[in-house]
Design a protein around this motif. Structure first.
Motif, PDB file in Angstrom:
ATOM      1  N   HIS A   1      -8.633   3.118   0.064  1.00 58.34           N
ATOM      2  CA  HIS A   1      -8.223   1.890  -0.619  1.00 58.34           C
ATOM      3  C   HIS A   1      -8.627   1.884  -2.087  1.00 58.34           C
ATOM      4  CE1 HIS A   1     -12.374   1.050   0.652  1.00 58.34           C
ATOM      5  NE2 HIS A   1     -12.422   0.142  -0.302  1.00 58.34           N
TER       6      HIS A   1
ATOM      7  N   MET B   1       0.863  -1.173   0.000  1.00 59.60           N
ATOM      8  CA  MET B   1       0.000   0.000   0.000  1.00 59.60           C
ATOM      9  C   MET B   1       0.909   1.235   0.000  1.00 59.60           C
ATOM     10  SD  MET B   1      -2.927  -1.579   0.054  1.00 59.60           S
ATOM     11  CE  MET B   1      -4.223  -0.455   0.522  1.00 59.60           C
TER      12      MET B   1
ATOM     13  N   LEU C   1      -4.629   4.445   6.856  1.00 56.46           N
ATOM     14  CA  LEU C   1      -5.136   5.187   5.711  1.00 56.46           C
ATOM     15  C   LEU C   1      -6.475   5.834   6.059  1.00 56.46           C
ATOM     16  CD1 LEU C   1      -4.432   2.722   2.763  1.00 56.46           C
ATOM     17  CD2 LEU C   1      -3.311   4.917   3.176  1.00 56.46           C
TER      18      LEU C   1
ATOM     19  N   TYR D   1      -5.955   1.870  -4.770  1.00 55.40           N
ATOM     20  CA  TYR D   1      -5.108   0.687  -4.835  1.00 55.40           C
ATOM     21  C   TYR D   1      -5.854  -0.430  -5.566  1.00 55.40           C
ATOM     22  CZ  TYR D   1      -2.443   3.194  -1.283  1.00 55.40           C
ATOM     23  OH  TYR D   1      -1.734   4.151  -0.594  1.00 55.40           O
TER      24      TYR D   1
ATOM     25  N   GLN E   1      -4.737  -7.915   5.593  1.00 52.97           N
ATOM     26  CA  GLN E   1      -3.421  -7.344   5.886  1.00 52.97           C
ATOM     27  C   GLN E   1      -2.893  -8.015   7.150  1.00 52.97           C
ATOM     28  OE1 GLN E   1      -3.046  -3.005   6.768  1.00 52.97           O
ATOM     29  NE2 GLN E   1      -1.994  -2.901   4.787  1.00 52.97           N
TER      30      GLN E   1
ATOM     31  N   ALA F   1      -0.809   2.065   5.621  1.00 53.79           N
ATOM     32  CA  ALA F   1       0.033   2.408   4.484  1.00 53.79           C
ATOM     33  C   ALA F   1       1.382   1.718   4.633  1.00 53.79           C
ATOM     34  CB  ALA F   1       0.228   3.919   4.404  1.00 53.79           C
TER      35      ALA F   1
ATOM     36  N   LEU G   1      -6.475  -0.014   8.053  1.00 51.21           N
ATOM     37  CA  LEU G   1      -5.694  -0.430   6.895  1.00 51.21           C
ATOM     38  C   LEU G   1      -4.458   0.455   6.856  1.00 51.21           C
ATOM     39  CD1 LEU G   1      -5.581  -2.181   4.316  1.00 51.21           C
ATOM     40  CD2 LEU G   1      -6.846  -0.374   3.151  1.00 51.21           C
TER      41      LEU G   1
ATOM     42  N   GLN H   1       1.964  -4.653   2.913  1.00 48.79           N
ATOM     43  CA  GLN H   1       1.365  -5.456   1.852  1.00 48.79           C
ATOM     44  C   GLN H   1      -0.065  -5.846   2.215  1.00 48.79           C
ATOM     45  OE1 GLN H   1       3.672  -8.873   0.758  1.00 48.79           O
ATOM     46  NE2 GLN H   1       2.321  -9.469  -0.912  1.00 48.79           N
TER      47      GLN H   1
ATOM     48  N   LYS I   1      -6.507  -8.282  -1.809  1.00 46.95           N
ATOM     49  CA  LYS I   1      -7.942  -8.065  -1.987  1.00 46.95           C
ATOM     50  C   LYS I   1      -8.550  -9.251  -2.734  1.00 46.95           C
ATOM     51  CE  LYS I   1     -11.153  -4.911  -4.371  1.00 46.95           C
ATOM     52  NZ  LYS I   1     -11.224  -3.689  -5.207  1.00 46.95           N
TER      53      LYS I   1
END
Length: 253
Positions: free
Chosen positions: A30, A1, A25, A33, A112, A78, A76, A81, A84
């Protein structure tokens, strides 16, 4: 991310570009991404990936993002890895006052560090050409408002960051002549993004759940009023156009 991508979205929204590796984040970030680029030969007329693959071909040309739901299980981060997973949860067909409609519900789970941190549902609607959208009136009992403006540069940058090729956001001739809008259309997810940032600021804490629904398009050059009213569980939020039309509603907790 990659934190740089989050900072680019912050800059696009007029925020301080502050996200660094390890930071949570902001909600809904998201969406910049997990790109899924496809070659030109696999695009539909509207610039989106053509239906018939992951999303089934329903024989209806116009696609709109109708609604969404998010459950934030934990932050989530930043610079970490993430993975999704997406599935089609259901496809339904209906006939309304505007003709045949098809609804596709997608579910996305983002993992995550070994666990699901975010679950999201998206409701897409497909319809025929030449159908005018309803324009409901917005509430006027808000206790907090924020005025926001949009222009073609912001729409272009948001399309680029989210890898959204839908031509209604950057091709004025297509938006007017093919899909029948007055001008370029402000992204529904961009309106949802604004509401979530406002809601988190009003609540003073990370969000737990958001349910939102698009109810009418907002086109350039129109600004919008973001509205907030506190509830027992969090708050109601909505987007009001200058003519009083309700463009989006959300429940934020």
């Amino acid at each position: 991310m990659d934190p740089a991508r989050a900072r680019a979205l912050q800059a696009t929204l007029g925020m301080e570009a502050s996200v660094e590796a390890g930071d949570p984040l902001p909600p809904f970030f998201h969406h910049v991404y997990f790109w899924d680029p496809v070659p030109p030969a696999r695009l539909g007329r509207d610039g989106h990936p053509a239906t018939g693959g992951f999303v089934p071909d329903l024989g209806l040309p116009r696609r709109m993002w109708a609604a969404g739901r998010l459950l934030f299980h934990r932050p989530l981060l930043a610079g970490v890895q993430a993975e999704k997973t997406s599935v089609v949860e259901g496809v339904t067909r209906k006939t309304g006052r505007s003709g045949p409609l098809a609804f596709v519900r997608l579910r996305h789970d983002i993992k995550q560090r070994g666990g699901v941190v975010l679950s999201e549902w998206q409701d897409l609607v497909y319809r025929e050409d030449g159908v005018a959208a309803e324009r409901p009136r917005a509430r006027t009992d808000e206790t907090h408002v924020e005025e926001v403006t949009f222009d073609s540069t912001m729409l272009f940058r948001y399309s680029a960051l989210t890898f959204n090729g839908h031509r209604i956001h950057y091709d004025q001739d297509y938006a007017r002549q093919v899909e029948g809008y007055d001008d370029l259309v402000t992204h529904g997810p961009l309106l949802a993004q604004r509401l979530m940032l406002m809601g988190q600021a009003q609540l003073g804490r990370p969000l737990a759940q958001v349910d939102y629904r698009a109810t009418a398009p907002l086109t350039l050059p129109h600004p919008a009023t973001l509205c907030w009213a506190e509830t027992d569980e969090g708050g109601d939020a909505w987007v009001r156009a200058p003519d009083g039309v309700q463009c989006m509603v959300a429940q934020i907790r």
